[in-house]
Write an enzyme that holds these catalytic residues in place. Sequence first.
Site, PDB file in Angstrom:
ATOM      1  N   GLU A   1      28.618  87.990  49.092  1.00 55.35           N
ATOM      2  CA  GLU A   1      29.339  86.717  49.231  1.00 55.35           C
ATOM      3  C   GLU A   1      28.592  85.666  48.424  1.00 55.35           C
ATOM      4  O   GLU A   1      27.471  85.893  47.981  1.00 55.35           O
ATOM      5  CB  GLU A   1      29.399  86.265  50.702  1.00 55.35           C
ATOM      6  CG  GLU A   1      28.014  85.990  51.274  1.00 55.35           C
ATOM      7  CD  GLU A   1      27.992  85.083  52.496  1.00 55.35           C
ATOM      8  OE1 GLU A   1      29.011  84.449  52.815  1.00 55.35           O
ATOM      9  OE2 GLU A   1      26.929  84.997  53.120  1.00 55.35           O
TER      10      GLU A   1
ATOM     11  N   LYS B   1      35.821  90.808  57.977  1.00 54.41           N
ATOM     12  CA  LYS B   1      35.102  89.525  57.970  1.00 54.41           C
ATOM     13  C   LYS B   1      35.993  88.344  58.346  1.00 54.41           C
ATOM     14  O   LYS B   1      37.005  88.096  57.687  1.00 54.41           O
ATOM     15  CB  LYS B   1      34.549  89.255  56.562  1.00 54.41           C
ATOM     16  CG  LYS B   1      33.548  90.275  56.073  1.00 54.41           C
ATOM     17  CD  LYS B   1      32.886  89.773  54.793  1.00 54.41           C
ATOM     18  CE  LYS B   1      31.788  90.703  54.344  1.00 54.41           C
ATOM     19  NZ  LYS B   1      31.003  90.102  53.246  1.00 54.41           N
TER      20      LYS B   1
HETATM   21  P1  ADP Z   1      27.597  85.617  56.493  1.00 62.79           P
HETATM   22  O1  ADP Z   1      28.365  84.480  55.960  1.00 62.79           O
HETATM   23  O2  ADP Z   1      27.645  85.747  57.960  1.00 62.79           O
HETATM   24  O3  ADP Z   1      26.205  85.671  55.924  1.00 62.79           O
HETATM   25  P2  ADP Z   1      28.078  87.972  54.855  1.00 62.79           P
HETATM   26  O4  ADP Z   1      29.315  88.277  54.131  1.00 62.79           O
HETATM   27  O5  ADP Z   1      26.906  87.594  54.033  1.00 62.79           O
HETATM   28  O6  ADP Z   1      28.409  86.876  55.960  1.00 62.79           O
HETATM   29  O7  ADP Z   1      27.708  89.208  55.755  1.00 62.79           O
HETATM   30  C1  ADP Z   1      26.574  89.228  56.613  1.00 62.79           C
HETATM   31  C2  ADP Z   1      25.761  90.485  56.394  1.00 62.79           C
HETATM   32  O8  ADP Z   1      26.566  91.641  56.620  1.00 62.79           O
HETATM   33  C3  ADP Z   1      25.216  90.632  54.995  1.00 62.79           C
HETATM   34  O9  ADP Z   1      23.984  89.966  54.857  1.00 62.79           O
HETATM   35  C4  ADP Z   1      25.100  92.144  54.865  1.00 62.79           C
HETATM   36  O10 ADP Z   1      23.896  92.593  55.458  1.00 62.79           O
HETATM   37  C5  ADP Z   1      26.266  92.651  55.701  1.00 62.79           C
HETATM   38  N1  ADP Z   1      27.443  92.884  54.845  1.00 62.79           N
HETATM   39  C6  ADP Z   1      28.383  91.965  54.519  1.00 62.79           C
HETATM   40  N2  ADP Z   1      29.324  92.490  53.714  1.00 62.79           N
HETATM   41  C7  ADP Z   1      28.985  93.765  53.526  1.00 62.79           C
HETATM   42  C8  ADP Z   1      29.559  94.857  52.789  1.00 62.79           C
HETATM   43  N3  ADP Z   1      30.679  94.696  52.109  1.00 62.79           N
HETATM   44  N4  ADP Z   1      28.917  96.038  52.827  1.00 62.79           N
HETATM   45  C9  ADP Z   1      27.781  96.217  53.539  1.00 62.79           C
HETATM   46  N5  ADP Z   1      27.200  95.248  54.253  1.00 62.79           N
HETATM   47  C10 ADP Z   1      27.779  94.021  54.254  1.00 62.79           C
HETATM   48 MG    MG Z   2      25.588  86.110  54.040  1.00 59.19          MG
END
Ligand code: ADP
Ligand code: MG
Length: 474
Positions: A144, A364
């Site tokens: 992200e 998500k």
């Molecule tokens: P936030 O805004 O809560 O940080 P993220 O999209 O960064 O949301 O997701 C949080 C965590 O989840 C990430 O730091 C990662 O460890 C895990 N994660 C998120 N998306 C993925 C994905 N597509 N594949 C594997 N792990 C993911």
């Molecule tokens: Mg994140």
Amino acid sequence: MAAPWEDVLRDAPALREAAAVAVDAALLEGVLMRTEGQPNASDVVNYAPLTLLPSTVPSALFEQAYAVQQDFNLLVDAISQNKEFLEHTLASTIKVDDFTARLFQIYMQVLEEGLAQSVFLGINRSDYMFDCGVDGTPALKQIEINTIAASFGGLTSRMVAVHRQVLKVLGKSKEASRLLPNNPSQGLALGIAKAWELYGSPSAVVMFLVEEVQRNIFDQRCVENELWNRNIRVIRRRFRDVFEKGSLDDAKRLYMDGQEVAVVYYREGYVPKNYDQQNWEARLLLERSRAVKCPDIATQLAGTKKVQQELSRPGTLERLLPGHGEAVARIRATFAGLYSLDMGEEGDKIAATAVAEPDRFVLKPQREGGGNNLYGEELRQVLEKIRDSPERTSYILMDKIKPQPAINYLLRAHSPLQASACISELGIFGVYIRQGKEMVMNEAAGHLLRTKAIEHADGGVAAGVAVLDTPYLV
Ligand code: ADP
Ligand code: MG
């Protein structure tokens, strides 16, 4: 790829000694956090959780992440100026997600009134994992991009010294000298300082908008002190303070306690729990002002997961960045599969696939800060329940990234030293400034590596899952 210190991983006494060195070095260097028990007191602090050893990162992917950062800065800035795109993209989301709807409402109100702000400062962090393909080749995939309150630029600036010393103690001086310098504190502060200067009122201050609970204050102080070193005054205030004491003059200059504010740097305001009715009013006041908001509300919306998903549709990047074909290609190369759950055939189909094969995906919601995503069996149950209701449109689906684990030791206060199979997430900090229509700064400002044990699906240092790390390029 194997680290050049595989041999020491079996030497328990050496590891114990190195762990003691790592903890003391972290404390000495200022890799600090306030404690869970006393989150607002600086007289009880501890080291921020960290890995004992650096983690290996493929140098080609590391360079790729740096090389695409200016493109992402351009993209986020372009989205923030594109009302039609934001309106269209977020239309389904704001019907079911109150938080995004509230942000969007302020965005529209400020636009209708006419923007008083003319200098725009973006500080973001684009996060990636190294997806392991079927043939074992890792690929850089974006998790992200964080366009508000991207943290740990301060503490990570002090991590290199810690890991250098650990490697030296372990007899790996050559490797220690190869750790890259990294100073996002300075890069972020340079952006804030430049925005302050362009605002053009030498007596005005920079305001850090901070949370009620400030466990991660030292991370912020690193950036703050860089500003004081440049003789820029910094004040720290909460939404509540803004509600009580903030005001605008006729020219929409923002005042706090009688001081004019040039830049508002948000380290707060990205999750619903940050807001009550008064805090929403404070947010509106800040957004209406002429002060440089980092980020303005449009840029915050540009960082939503719904926007991320829409960017992956064929043709969208091209429309947002016309004439930037190479940037578009670099950006697209980092995208994992992203899927809309909007009502209709496309959403029905992907929802059915995800219910049948939940381990392929991450579900998500429009939330930040870790701990909100759904995986595996939980994903299946939730999606099963909401798949026929518009509620599903408050989520997006993403392909699950599957990195190759490596052994490391996660150092946390009051926890025993034990080996864990770990995966890492690389973040690159971006800083840019636009004055009117002209980009006057566009930089990559350093990196952050966070590592977690594989048993945790979700991440986040503040969420207590990931820990600070340093990349060792191989
Ligand atoms: P936030 O805004 O809560 O940080 P993220 O999209 O960064 O949301 O997701 C949080 C965590 O989840 C990430 O730091 C990662 O460890 C895990 N994660 C998120 N998306 C993925 C994905 N597509 N594949 C594997 N792990 C993911
Ligand atoms: Mg994140």
